[in-house]
Design an enzyme around this catalytic site. Structure first.
Site: not given
Ligand SMILES: C[C@](O)(CO)[C@H](O)COP(=O)(O)OP(=O)(O)OC[C@H]1O[C@@H](n2ccc(N)nc2=O)[C@H](O)[C@@H]1O
Ligand SMILES: Nc1ncnc2c1ncn2[C@@H]1O[C@H](COP(=O)(O)OP(=O)(O)OP(=O)(O)O)[C@@H](O)[C@H]1O
Length: 276
Positions: A8, A136
């Site tokens: 996304k 997300d």
């Molecule tokens: C920033 C975005 O990429 C926007 O699309 C997303 O909200 C991120 O979503 P995500 O990676 O699925 O997030 P999660 O893995 O659930 O959360 C990671 C960390 O980000 C923070 N977190 C996440 C989502 C949210 N709405 N508020 C937060 O404060 C929290 O500290 C959480 O521990």
């Molecule tokens: N299948 C997977 N693919 C990628 N990362 C993974 C997976 N499973 C667990 N992780 C962990 O999740 C962390 C974040 O990965 P992801 O690819 O979702 O990052 P992001 O680009 O920050 O996504 P978001 O937009 O959700 O914040 C990685 O550092 C990894 O340790």
């Protein structure tokens, strides 16, 4: 059975308030783009453990048990007592990019298990399961352009088509932790609410559609801001960081010939055409 979890991008991202549970309420439009991993599952009868994970392509930090596809399988196994499986995950989506790669893998695993074992779980219930795996994650169940609020899991329809637009996504060799990025944010109500800004012509988005993370992430990692500038310089009609970074995308009008740019070593680059 095989599936292709896509990414996304965030069209606008306002962080509006910090919640008592530590998470943040936000407003964004999620837009699916066809940069994909590949995820395959096979029943593994008589295996001595519930799952075996084979990873290919880009490396992911952490143990197999921490992988979100495994968490998704264990969640469904708890509910439906599934047979042991073998999982192949071909990783093409960069991590720490703000592209939701891990969340997408998890959501597609839920959908794969539902289809493969004919569990009959509704999309709405799959969204509920997905939301427990990542903020997300639920978006990737229906996987179509949508306005999201709450922590990114409360959806309402959005009238928007970017069908035919060209996209370029650039991710420098910088890892931004989502949790850390949120901790540097001062939540506030946006001047131009995302839901309204998105209805304006794409040419106006440059001045109205804002990703709140840019203000704190760009000073820490100037290269990300420089990439955004370069995308505008190359003719992007709109450019923005996605999620909490570190990737930046540029949208170009349909028919635009995307430039060949030498971004240097260690920089991930994706070019494609939007089809939603
Ligand atoms: C920033 C975005 O990429 C926007 O699309 C997303 O909200 C991120 O979503 P995500 O990676 O699925 O997030 P999660 O893995 O659930 O959360 C990671 C960390 O980000 C923070 N977190 C996440 C989502 C949210 N709405 N508020 C937060 O404060 C929290 O500290 C959480 O521990
Ligand atoms: N299948 C997977 N693919 C990628 N990362 C993974 C997976 N499973 C667990 N992780 C962990 O999740 C962390 C974040 O990965 P992801 O690819 O979702 O990052 P992001 O680009 O920050 O996504 P978001 O937009 O959700 O914040 C990685 O550092 C990894 O340790």
């Amino acid at each position: 059975m095989i599936a292709f979890p896509n990414i996304k991008i965030n069209l606008g991202l306002s962080i509006t308030e910090k919640r008592p549970d530590g998470y943040h309420n936000l407003e964004t439009v999620f837009y699916p783009v066809a940069l994909e991993d590949a995820l395959e599952i096979r029943t593994f009868p008589n295996a001595d453990r519930k799952f075996t994970l084979h990873q290919h392509g880009m490396e992911i930090a952490g143990n197999p048990e921490d992988n979100l596809v495994v968490k998704a399988y264990l969640l469904m196994d708890k509910e439906f007592h599934l047979p042991p499986i073998e999982i192949h995950l071909y990783k093409h989506i960069p991590s720490g990019a703000g592209l939701g790669g891990g969340s997408s893998d998890a959501a597609f695993m839920l959908k794969l298990l539902n289809d493969h074992y004919q569990l009959g779980v509704s999309e709405e219930q799959l969204e509920v399961y997905a939301a427990t795996l990542g903020a997300d994650c639920a978006f990737f169940i229906k996987n179509r352009p949508i306005f999201a609020e709450g922590i990114g899991n409360i959806f309402s329809p959005v009238e928007l088509s970017l069908n035919g637009y060209q996209i370029m996504i650039i991710k420098p060799n910088v890892f931004v932790s989502t949790r850390e990025a949120f901790s540097n944010i001062h939540p506030h109500r946006p001047k131009y609410p995302v839901r309204e800004a998105i209805q304006r012509p794409v040419q106006e988005w440059k001045d109205t559609l804002i990703n709140d993370f840019e203000a704190s992430v760009f000073p820490q990692h100037p290269v990300i801001g420089e990439i955004k500038e370069e995308l505008y310089h190359q003719g992007a009609i709109y450019a923005s960081m996605s999620g909490s970074g570190s990737s930046v995308f540029g949208l170009f009008t349909p028919g635009f010939v995307l430039p060949e740019i030498d971004w240097g070593t260690d920089v991930f680059c994706f070019k494609g055409t939007l089809n939603k």
